[in-house]
Enzyme design. Structure first.
Site, PDB file in Angstrom:
ATOM      1  N   ASN A 136      23.342 -83.295  85.609  1.00 46.27           N
ATOM      2  CA  ASN A 136      23.024 -82.453  84.459  1.00 46.27           C
ATOM      3  C   ASN A 136      22.145 -81.259  84.802  1.00 46.27           C
ATOM      4  OD1 ASN A 136      21.303 -84.864  84.810  1.00 46.27           O
ATOM      5  ND2 ASN A 136      20.004 -83.892  83.275  1.00 46.27           N
TER       6      ASN A 136
ATOM      7  N   GLY B  94      25.133 -90.580  74.297  1.00 49.24           N
ATOM      8  CA  GLY B  94      25.082 -90.878  75.718  1.00 49.24           C
ATOM      9  C   GLY B  94      24.008 -91.869  76.110  1.00 49.24           C
ATOM     10  N   THR B  95      22.827 -91.763  75.510  1.00 48.93           N
ATOM     11  CA  THR B  95      21.735 -92.663  75.888  1.00 48.93           C
ATOM     12  C   THR B  95      22.077 -94.107  75.567  1.00 48.93           C
ATOM     13  OG1 THR B  95      20.027 -90.958  75.670  1.00 48.93           O
ATOM     14  CG2 THR B  95      19.319 -93.248  75.458  1.00 48.93           C
TER      15      THR B  95
ATOM     16  N   HIS C  64      28.143 -84.046  71.472  1.00 47.96           N
ATOM     17  CA  HIS C  64      27.506 -82.739  71.325  1.00 47.96           C
ATOM     18  C   HIS C  64      27.648 -81.860  72.563  1.00 47.96           C
ATOM     19  CE1 HIS C  64      24.054 -84.841  73.255  1.00 47.96           C
ATOM     20  NE2 HIS C  64      23.691 -83.640  73.645  1.00 47.96           N
TER      21      HIS C  64
ATOM     22  N   THR D 109      27.788-100.531  61.143  1.00 49.71           N
ATOM     23  CA  THR D 109      28.817 -99.852  60.376  1.00 49.71           C
ATOM     24  C   THR D 109      29.260 -98.589  61.090  1.00 49.71           C
ATOM     25  OG1 THR D 109      27.871-100.675  58.313  1.00 49.71           O
ATOM     26  CG2 THR D 109      29.352 -98.791  58.154  1.00 49.71           C
TER      27      THR D 109
ATOM     28  N   CYS E 169       6.177 -83.182  81.811  1.00 50.62           N
ATOM     29  CA  CYS E 169       4.728 -83.105  81.747  1.00 50.62           C
ATOM     30  C   CYS E 169       4.155 -84.516  81.716  1.00 50.62           C
ATOM     31  CB  CYS E 169       4.306 -82.337  80.501  1.00 50.62           C
ATOM     32  SG  CYS E 169       2.561 -81.892  80.500  1.00 50.62           S
TER      33      CYS E 169
ATOM     34  N   GLN F 213      28.132 -84.798  81.215  1.00 50.60           N
ATOM     35  CA  GLN F 213      28.202 -83.384  81.579  1.00 50.60           C
ATOM     36  C   GLN F 213      29.602 -82.958  81.987  1.00 50.60           C
ATOM     37  OE1 GLN F 213      25.658 -81.125  81.450  1.00 50.60           O
ATOM     38  NE2 GLN F 213      24.295 -82.682  80.613  1.00 50.60           N
TER      39      GLN F 213
END
Length: 383
Positions: free
Chosen positions: A144, A57-58, A194, A230, A321, A172
């Protein structure tokens, strides 16, 4: 990963062959890739030629946002504005910020309402302000963190009226709600394996044939020349097997997961009456079936996460954080939650493997975790 995806991947990993080679092994691997592409396309109602395989996705989001911006601006230097919702995944937000920092783009963050749904009037006003300057609009299919479904149809209608392409991050959504690429009218759509029970490290950018895209990776010219490298036949096969299976079982699976989610919410509100549902109502037309985001005032999300984790319940917060200081989720702040409440938000995700016993375990562990987290927060403030 579901067993079928594991089996498909293991079977393919035992074989040799570069899909770009012309020898027998290469042609066999190419056949696997192209059959996988056909399965993936069918699962999201696209043409096989529109499926560009990526690492996930990224990468797909970056290719859509940066690749479209560069191509559109090259054709017309006025096209510098990138309009994105303020609750996008960081794969979209950070790609947009990188364009603003290094390539002269103007990043425009579009507001959302209290449920996390895009303000369509604000989008319309931004486009109308100077249509010729808009390079791209990117609005996710479903958020998400809070599961809110977005008005993709309205986004497409407004953008296409001025010839502006639309990208949607559907990571999502695919596998949880019906996603029809062709009917939606979007130009670019991101999906990853995933989230469906497939392998980590493979995804796709579904792009209409006329999409203006510049590649981010240069090399052998694979995948329509916009994603060299590839091809991973094993991952593509496992991805497509699961995508096809997930699409075929969607209605019944979504109903089952939604029922578990609703029972979990009812149990949370009974055990902790002051808990607050965050995001859209639990309505099939408004929210993903497997998403539950609940805020507990007086708690820190991180402490709740660790306490629940110790009890065998794995959940997440939207916090980040920065410089050692926990910060509330950008999504929840954009929705107008006050920072104190936002810091006590938890995302509880349910999926194809979730059972009634899982829900029972979460409900058994949550009250004590909330009590301990509040006690710790009070002690910290007192000191």
């Amino acid at each position: 990963m579901v067993p079928e995806a594991v089996a498909a991947m293991a079977d393919e990993l035992a074989r040799v062959g570069n899909p770009s080679s012309l020898h027998t092994a290469g042609r066999r691997a190419r056949r696997v890739v192209e059959e996988s592409r056909e399965q993936l396309a069918a699962a999201v109602r696209a043409r096989p030629s529109e499926v560009v395989l990526t690492s996930g996705g990224t990468e797909s989001d970056n290719l859509a946002v940066i690749g479209t911006y560069r191509a559109r601006r090259r054709a017309d230097d006025r096209r510098r504005r990138v309009l994105v919702s303020s609750i996008e995944h960081h794969a979209v937000l950070d790609a947009t910020e990188a364009l603003a920092a290094h390539e002269g783009a103007e990043a425009v963050l579009l507001p959302v309402d209290r449920t996390g749904r895009l303000d369509v009037a604000a989008l319309e006003a931004e486009i109308a302000r100077d249509p010729a300057s808009v390079a791209l609009v990117s609005v996710m299919w479903a958020n998400n963190e809070v599961g809110t479904l977005q008005p993709v149809d309205d986004v497409v209608r407004l953008a296409h009226a001025h010839g502006v392409p639309v990208h949607t991050d559907a990571v999502q959504a695919v596998g949880q709600v019906p996603v029809d690429f062709a009917a939606s009218g979007v130009d670019l759509l991101t999906v990853t394996a995933h989230k469906l029970g497939g392998p980590v490290g493979v995804g796709a950018l579904v792009a209409v044939r006329g999409a203006e895209l510049e590649p981010l990776v240069h090399g052998g010219g694979q995948e329509r020349g916009v994603r060299s490298g590839t091809l991973d036949a094993a991952s593509a096969r496992a991805f497509s097997e699961r995508a096809e299976q997930s699409d075929g079982s969607l209605p019944g699976r979504a109903d089952r997961v939604r029922a578990l989610r609703d029972r979990l919410l009812a149990g949370v509100l009974e055990a902790v009456p002051e808990a607050e549902l965050v995001g859209a109502p639990v309505d099939p037309a408004l929210r993903l079936p497997g998403n539950l985001n609940v805020a507990f005032r007086g708690c820190e999300g991180d402490s709740l996460l660790y306490l629940l984790d110790a009890a065998g319940i794995e959940c997440s917060t939207g916090s980040a954080c920065q410089a050692g200081v926990p910060q509330p989720s950008h999504v929840l702040l954009a929705m107008g939650l006050d920072p104190v409440l936002a810091r006590g938000a938890l995302r509880l995700s349910l999926g194809h493997s979730t059972t009634d016993a899982d829900v029972d375990a979460a409900l058994a562990a949550l009250p004590a975790a909330v009590e301990r987290s509040r006690g710790a927060s009070l002690a910290t403030r007192a000191s």
